[in-house]
Scaffold this active site. Structure first.
Site, PDB file in Angstrom:
ATOM      1  N   SER A  53       5.419   2.659   2.443  1.00  0.00           N
ATOM      2  CA  SER A  53       5.220   2.736   0.994  1.00  0.00           C
ATOM      3  C   SER A  53       4.127   1.817   0.465  1.00  0.00           C
ATOM      4  O   SER A  53       4.377   0.878  -0.291  1.00  0.00           O
ATOM      5  CB  SER A  53       6.541   2.458   0.305  1.00  0.00           C
ATOM      6  N   ASP A 112       7.196   6.540  -0.228  1.00  0.00           N
ATOM      7  CA  ASP A 112       8.572   6.623  -0.746  1.00  0.00           C
ATOM      8  C   ASP A 112       8.683   7.563  -1.955  1.00  0.00           C
ATOM      9  O   ASP A 112       9.697   8.243  -2.142  1.00  0.00           O
ATOM     10  CB  ASP A 112       9.149   5.234  -1.070  1.00  0.00           C
ATOM     11  N   ARG A 117      -4.848  -0.741   0.986  1.00  0.00           N
ATOM     12  CA  ARG A 117      -4.657  -2.172   0.780  1.00  0.00           C
ATOM     13  C   ARG A 117      -3.168  -2.450   0.773  1.00  0.00           C
ATOM     14  O   ARG A 117      -2.361  -1.590   0.442  1.00  0.00           O
ATOM     15  CB  ARG A 117      -5.257  -2.621  -0.561  1.00  0.00           C
TER      16      ARG A 117
HETATM   17  C1  BGC Z   1       2.933   0.852  -3.288  1.00  0.00           C
HETATM   18  C2  BGC Z   1       3.315   2.320  -3.313  1.00  0.00           C
HETATM   19  C3  BGC Z   1       4.826   2.470  -3.389  1.00  0.00           C
HETATM   20  C4  BGC Z   1       5.382   1.628  -4.525  1.00  0.00           C
HETATM   21  C5  BGC Z   1       6.901   1.707  -4.596  1.00  0.00           C
HETATM   22  C6  BGC Z   1       3.590   0.111  -4.433  1.00  0.00           C
HETATM   23  O1  BGC Z   1       3.302  -1.256  -4.329  1.00  0.00           O
HETATM   24  O2  BGC Z   1       1.540   0.707  -3.377  1.00  0.00           O
HETATM   25  O3  BGC Z   1       2.834   2.991  -2.171  1.00  0.00           O
HETATM   26  O4  BGC Z   1       5.155   3.812  -3.577  1.00  0.00           O
HETATM   27  O5  BGC Z   1       4.993   0.284  -4.365  1.00  0.00           O
HETATM   28  O6  BGC Z   1       7.494   1.263  -3.424  1.00  0.00           O
END
Ligand code: BGC
Length: 482
Positions: A149, A202, A164
């Site tokens: 995620s 996610d 990143r």
């Molecule tokens: C991430 C996402 C993720 C979200 C919730 C963010 O910091 O960049 O990819 O879906 O957090 O977990």
């Protein structure tokens, strides 16, 4: 009542007013933010791109409830690693699940050596397979959906280049790289019979898992340590995919990565505290929206305000006390803030006790009043800003009525988050008053199904189905789906 606002010293009353001004986002501002949000979502889909990445995920259908098969799912979250085995049964929209959780060691989140991370994950998977299937050497290769995620660009569903790190992770040598071969290599080294077939965000998992049981579900959101959303777009609306020459009405799930909204600071009402959080974070200038909303930051915003009000001689809360513990960055998490908002006592006894025990600070009643109001303001701002993102996707897709599946610790545990978000949606979208309060809102944000377990399994199943049907778009290793 002892401690009613009228008993507050003048300087604290003035201070509360000041904080209210600072943290309140009124209807007009919400509307301006969501309008700008719509144009930023569009920009992210364009060839030139914008701040919001709008990553195509190669998830190209909603489930119909008739998916079947057994899949592994791995979720690399902030606090835990979760491994599941999911069986999608012959019964429509039904599944069985077994799962194990492994602690995510804090030091791994910022290790200099990324191999330590992959080795640790491979060890956990090894343990899971041995526990549930016996000797790894004798087990047939199992397909795995990996819920990773973080913002990852995907040319293929079984590949993902980490753009990143977010949410406090900062592991060397992974940004700009494809994470799948790194995990595959660690699995191969340990002889674990698993192949990563899909890399999943996610939010995409949440959308797909929720749509499995509720066909009104159109958007998946996470309001947790980080925050983000996914929705289903049509390829014809994604100029940056034009070169693929896919039929214009082909569905494509987009992982928005909306945490990056307004990185150029055009509309969000940032306070000096938000600016300080960004400045002192591992990635300054990134995730502007997320830093005002997500669980990782709510406690920190609160802490920064309190420290400031102590140091400000005109206000000087906690006068004469040693606030050394409170001075430690990130010492308060969002559950601390939830606790303050949930204190059931009129004299805020629980908050008093928590401050005394955890921070060694003895609060006066007026200070407790200010603390409670501040928590409400920060929690309310987060919920209202979150609604701007949901409203923006609905406006963009012209959804007048739908369900949004939401998950994450803030959504599930933070007091009043849902109701505050729903109120903001109503203001942004100008819904009329309901005649019956029990009636659904046109757009309802509801607790999602398990995205990183069931969602990951469904995505593996959907991908398998389309590979079998001859649609190889976005599949790097078709042989992994046989
Ligand atoms: C991430 C996402 C993720 C979200 C919730 C963010 O910091 O960049 O990819 O879906 O957090 O977990």
């Amino acid at each position: 009542m002892a401690g009613s606002k009228t008993d507050l010293p003048q300087n604290l009353i003035a201070q509360i007013r000041y904080l209210e001004d600072l943290f309140t986002v009124d209807t007009q501002k919400l509307k301006a933010i969501s309008d700008h949000f719509v144009s930023e979502l569009d920009k992210g889909l364009s060839v030139e791109g914008g701040s919001i990445p709008m990553n195509p995920t190669w998830v190209m259908a909603f489930p119909d409830g008739h998916e079947t098969g057994t899949y592994l799912a791995l979720d690399m979250g902030g606090t835990n690693l979760r491994v599941c085995e999911i069986t999608l049964t012959d019964q429509k929209s039904e599944f069985d699940i077994i799962q194990s959780k492994y602690r995510m060691p804090e030091e791994l989140k910022t290790t200099n050596n990324n191999e330590e991370l992959w080795d640790y994950i491979a060890d956990c998977l090894h343990q899971f397979v041995e526990t549930h299937h016996g000797d790894c050497a004798k087990v047939d290769v199992l397909p795995l959906g990996f819920t990773f995620s973080y913002p990852a660009t995907q040319n293929y569903i079984d590949e993902g280049i980490l753009q990143r790190w977010t949410k406090g992770f900062d592991i060397n040598g992974v940004e700009g790289k494809n994470v799948v071969p790194m995990l595959d290599a660690a699995l191969a080294k340990r002889g674990v019979p698993i192949r990563v077939t899909a890399l999943i965000n996610d939010t995409t998992g949440t959308m797909i898992a929720s749509a499995y049981t509720d066909t009104k579900m159109k958007i998946g959101c996470i309001f947790g340590t980080g925050c983000n959303a996914a929705y289903m777009e049509e390829v014809g609306q994604i100029p940056k995919l034009a070169q693929l020459n896919l039929p214009a009405d082909t569905p494509m799930a987009i992982n928005c990565e909306w945490g990056a909204f307004d990185n150029e600071h055009k509309v969000l009402p940032r306070t000096s505290y938000d600016v300080a959080i960004d400045r002192d974070s591992p990635r300054p200038g990134q995730q502007a929206f997320e830093k005002m909303i997500a669980g990782l930051y709510l406690g920190e915003i609160f802490r920064l305000v309190l420290v400031d009000l102590h140091d400000n001689e005109e206000v000087n809360i906690f006068k004469g006390q040693d606030i050394a513990i409170l001075r430690k960055p990130y010492s308060l998490d969002s559950s601390f803030l939830s606790g303050v908002e949930e204190d059931p006592f009129e004299n805020l006894q629980e908050t008093y006790d928590t401050f005394a025990q955890k921070l060694n600070i003895v609060c006066t009643l007026p200070e407790l009043e200010l603390i409670r109001r501040l928590a409400e303001l920060i929690g309310t701002r987060a919920a209202r800003l979150s609604a701007c993102g949901v409203a923006a996707i609905c406006k963009k897709k012209n959804y007048k009525s739908c369900h949004v599946g939401a998950d994450g610790s803030v959504f599930n545990k933070y007091p009043h988050f849902k109701a505050r978000g729903a109120q903001a949606l109503k203001e942004i979208l100008d819904w009329p008053e309901k005649s019956n309060p029990k009636e659904e809102d046109p757009i309802e944000v509801l607790a999602a199904e398990d995205g990183s377990g069931v969602g990951a399994a469904l995505i593996a199943a959907l991908t398998l189905k389309r590979v079998k049907g001859g649609n190889l778009a976005g599949i790097l290793h078709p042989e992994h789906f046989k």
